[in-house]
Design a protein around this motif. Structure first.
Motif, PDB file in Angstrom:
ATOM      1  N   THR A  14     -12.865 -31.341  44.362  1.00 54.09           N
ATOM      2  CA  THR A  14     -12.977 -31.412  42.909  1.00 54.09           C
ATOM      3  C   THR A  14     -11.807 -32.229  42.372  1.00 54.09           C
ATOM      4  O   THR A  14     -10.998 -32.740  43.132  1.00 54.09           O
ATOM      5  N   ASP A  15     -11.740 -32.358  41.084  1.00 53.21           N
ATOM      6  CA  ASP A  15     -10.570 -32.987  40.479  1.00 53.21           C
ATOM      7  C   ASP A  15      -9.983 -32.012  39.478  1.00 53.21           C
ATOM      8  O   ASP A  15     -10.635 -31.059  39.058  1.00 53.21           O
ATOM      9  N   GLY A  16      -8.736 -32.239  39.146  1.00 49.42           N
ATOM     10  CA  GLY A  16      -8.083 -31.366  38.189  1.00 49.42           C
ATOM     11  C   GLY A  16      -6.712 -31.896  37.837  1.00 49.42           C
ATOM     12  O   GLY A  16      -6.196 -32.802  38.472  1.00 49.42           O
ATOM     13  N   VAL A  17      -6.153 -31.296  36.824  1.00 53.31           N
ATOM     14  CA  VAL A  17      -4.822 -31.686  36.361  1.00 53.31           C
ATOM     15  C   VAL A  17      -3.794 -30.759  37.001  1.00 53.31           C
ATOM     16  O   VAL A  17      -3.935 -29.534  36.982  1.00 53.31           O
ATOM     17  N   HIS A  18      -2.790 -31.356  37.614  1.00 54.15           N
ATOM     18  CA  HIS A  18      -1.688 -30.616  38.229  1.00 54.15           C
ATOM     19  C   HIS A  18      -0.393 -31.244  37.756  1.00 54.15           C
ATOM     20  O   HIS A  18      -0.203 -32.454  37.900  1.00 54.15           O
ATOM     21  N   GLU A  19       0.467 -30.433  37.163  1.00 55.62           N
ATOM     22  CA  GLU A  19       1.747 -30.914  36.640  1.00 55.62           C
ATOM     23  C   GLU A  19       1.572 -32.101  35.702  1.00 55.62           C
ATOM     24  O   GLU A  19       2.314 -33.088  35.766  1.00 55.62           O
ATOM     25  N   GLY A  20       0.539 -32.049  34.857  1.00 59.57           N
ATOM     26  CA  GLY A  20       0.326 -33.070  33.842  1.00 59.57           C
ATOM     27  C   GLY A  20      -0.282 -34.368  34.335  1.00 59.57           C
ATOM     28  O   GLY A  20      -0.346 -35.340  33.586  1.00 59.57           O
ATOM     29  N   ARG A  21      -0.760 -34.399  35.594  1.00 65.62           N
ATOM     30  CA  ARG A  21      -1.370 -35.611  36.151  1.00 65.62           C
ATOM     31  C   ARG A  21      -2.697 -35.261  36.818  1.00 65.62           C
ATOM     32  O   ARG A  21      -2.853 -34.183  37.398  1.00 65.62           O
ATOM     33  N   GLU A  22      -3.633 -36.187  36.745  1.00 68.79           N
ATOM     34  CA  GLU A  22      -4.943 -35.997  37.372  1.00 68.79           C
ATOM     35  C   GLU A  22      -4.804 -36.072  38.891  1.00 68.79           C
ATOM     36  O   GLU A  22      -4.081 -36.924  39.415  1.00 68.79           O
ATOM     37  N   VAL A  24      -7.051 -35.288  42.845  1.00 69.38           N
ATOM     38  CA  VAL A  24      -8.236 -34.916  43.605  1.00 69.38           C
ATOM     39  C   VAL A  24      -7.808 -33.730  44.468  1.00 69.38           C
ATOM     40  O   VAL A  24      -6.772 -33.776  45.128  1.00 69.38           O
ATOM     41  N   VAL A  25      -8.597 -32.665  44.439  1.00 68.09           N
ATOM     42  CA  VAL A  25      -8.217 -31.440  45.139  1.00 68.09           C
ATOM     43  C   VAL A  25      -9.227 -31.166  46.259  1.00 68.09           C
ATOM     44  O   VAL A  25     -10.428 -31.111  46.015  1.00 68.09           O
ATOM     45  N   LEU A  26      -8.704 -31.032  47.471  1.00 70.75           N
ATOM     46  CA  LEU A  26      -9.516 -30.667  48.631  1.00 70.75           C
ATOM     47  C   LEU A  26      -9.214 -29.211  48.965  1.00 70.75           C
ATOM     48  O   LEU A  26      -8.053 -28.825  49.065  1.00 70.75           O
ATOM     49  N   PHE A  27     -10.253 -28.417  49.139  1.00 69.00           N
ATOM     50  CA  PHE A  27     -10.093 -27.028  49.564  1.00 69.00           C
ATOM     51  C   PHE A  27     -10.571 -26.933  51.004  1.00 69.00           C
ATOM     52  O   PHE A  27     -11.713 -27.279  51.319  1.00 69.00           O
ATOM     53  N   LEU A  28      -9.675 -26.487  51.889  1.00 65.70           N
ATOM     54  CA  LEU A  28      -9.956 -26.406  53.314  1.00 65.70           C
ATOM     55  C   LEU A  28      -9.787 -24.974  53.803  1.00 65.70           C
ATOM     56  O   LEU A  28      -8.910 -24.247  53.341  1.00 65.70           O
ATOM     57  N   ARG A  29     -10.632 -24.594  54.776  1.00 63.67           N
ATOM     58  CA  ARG A  29     -10.520 -23.276  55.411  1.00 63.67           C
ATOM     59  C   ARG A  29     -10.140 -23.486  56.868  1.00 63.67           C
ATOM     60  O   ARG A  29     -10.806 -24.216  57.595  1.00 63.67           O
ATOM     61  N   HIS A  30      -9.065 -22.842  57.274  1.00 61.51           N
ATOM     62  CA  HIS A  30      -8.640 -22.878  58.669  1.00 61.51           C
ATOM     63  C   HIS A  30      -9.729 -22.183  59.492  1.00 61.51           C
ATOM     64  O   HIS A  30     -10.184 -21.106  59.127  1.00 61.51           O
ATOM     65  N   GLU A  34      -9.597 -16.774  57.478  1.00 61.26           N
ATOM     66  CA  GLU A  34     -10.511 -16.767  56.340  1.00 61.26           C
ATOM     67  C   GLU A  34      -9.889 -17.367  55.079  1.00 61.26           C
ATOM     68  O   GLU A  34     -10.580 -17.571  54.097  1.00 61.26           O
ATOM     69  N   ASP A  35      -8.591 -17.637  55.099  1.00 66.07           N
ATOM     70  CA  ASP A  35      -7.942 -18.120  53.882  1.00 66.07           C
ATOM     71  C   ASP A  35      -8.307 -19.567  53.586  1.00 66.07           C
ATOM     72  O   ASP A  35      -8.499 -20.376  54.479  1.00 66.07           O
ATOM     73  N   VAL A  36      -8.442 -19.861  52.315  1.00 65.23           N
ATOM     74  CA  VAL A  36      -8.750 -21.211  51.841  1.00 65.23           C
ATOM     75  C   VAL A  36      -7.506 -21.751  51.161  1.00 65.23           C
ATOM     76  O   VAL A  36      -6.865 -21.065  50.368  1.00 65.23           O
ATOM     77  N   ARG A  37      -7.161 -22.981  51.490  1.00 60.06           N
ATOM     78  CA  ARG A  37      -5.990 -23.634  50.897  1.00 60.06           C
ATOM     79  C   ARG A  37      -6.429 -24.856  50.123  1.00 60.06           C
ATOM     80  O   ARG A  37      -7.300 -25.605  50.569  1.00 60.06           O
ATOM     81  N   GLY A  38      -5.814 -25.079  48.976  1.00 62.05           N
ATOM     82  CA  GLY A  38      -6.088 -26.262  48.177  1.00 62.05           C
ATOM     83  C   GLY A  38      -4.987 -27.292  48.355  1.00 62.05           C
ATOM     84  O   GLY A  38      -3.803 -26.949  48.380  1.00 62.05           O
ATOM     85  N   PHE A  39      -5.383 -28.540  48.482  1.00 55.01           N
ATOM     86  CA  PHE A  39      -4.444 -29.647  48.630  1.00 55.01           C
ATOM     87  C   PHE A  39      -4.719 -30.637  47.508  1.00 55.01           C
ATOM     88  O   PHE A  39      -5.802 -31.212  47.434  1.00 55.01           O
ATOM     89  N   ALA A  40      -3.734 -30.828  46.629  1.00 54.17           N
ATOM     90  CA  ALA A  40      -3.883 -31.712  45.476  1.00 54.17           C
ATOM     91  C   ALA A  40      -3.270 -33.071  45.806  1.00 54.17           C
ATOM     92  O   ALA A  40      -2.095 -33.157  46.155  1.00 54.17           O
ATOM     93  N   PHE A  41      -4.096 -34.124  45.703  1.00 51.53           N
ATOM     94  CA  PHE A  41      -3.657 -35.480  45.989  1.00 51.53           C
ATOM     95  C   PHE A  41      -3.596 -36.286  44.700  1.00 51.53           C
ATOM     96  O   PHE A  41      -4.549 -36.264  43.911  1.00 51.53           O
TER      97      PHE A  41
END
Length: 71
Positions: A14-22, A24-30, A34-41
């Motif tokens: 998805t996309d989103g605003v992080h720290e005032g900037r747009e 792209v966010v990838l959510f990955l599951r190891h 079972e935990d899901v982690r988000g990585f904001a690029f």
């Protein structure tokens, strides 16, 4: 050089605003957890990732095809 890699599965993009900037966010599951982690690029990094995947994927698919035939 040694790099640890975590086998992961893509859950969502998805996309989103992080720290005032747009971003792209990838959510990955190891795969082992079972935990899901988000990585904001940042957008520039997302473009670099897209370009790298576009170049790498055809070769990786070819290798996977060869491995499938061997096994």
């Amino acid at each position: 050089m040694h790099i640890d890699a975590m086998p992961s599965r893509l859950v969502a993009v998805t996309d989103g605003v992080h720290e005032g900037r747009e971003h792209v966010v990838l959510f990955l599951r190891h795969q082992a957890k079972e935990d899901v982690r988000g990585f904001a690029f940042r957008l520039a990094d997302a473009r670099k990732l897209l370009a790298a995947l576009t170049l790498i994927l055809p070769g990786a698919e070819g290798i996977q095809h060869e491995l499938t035939e061997i096994n």
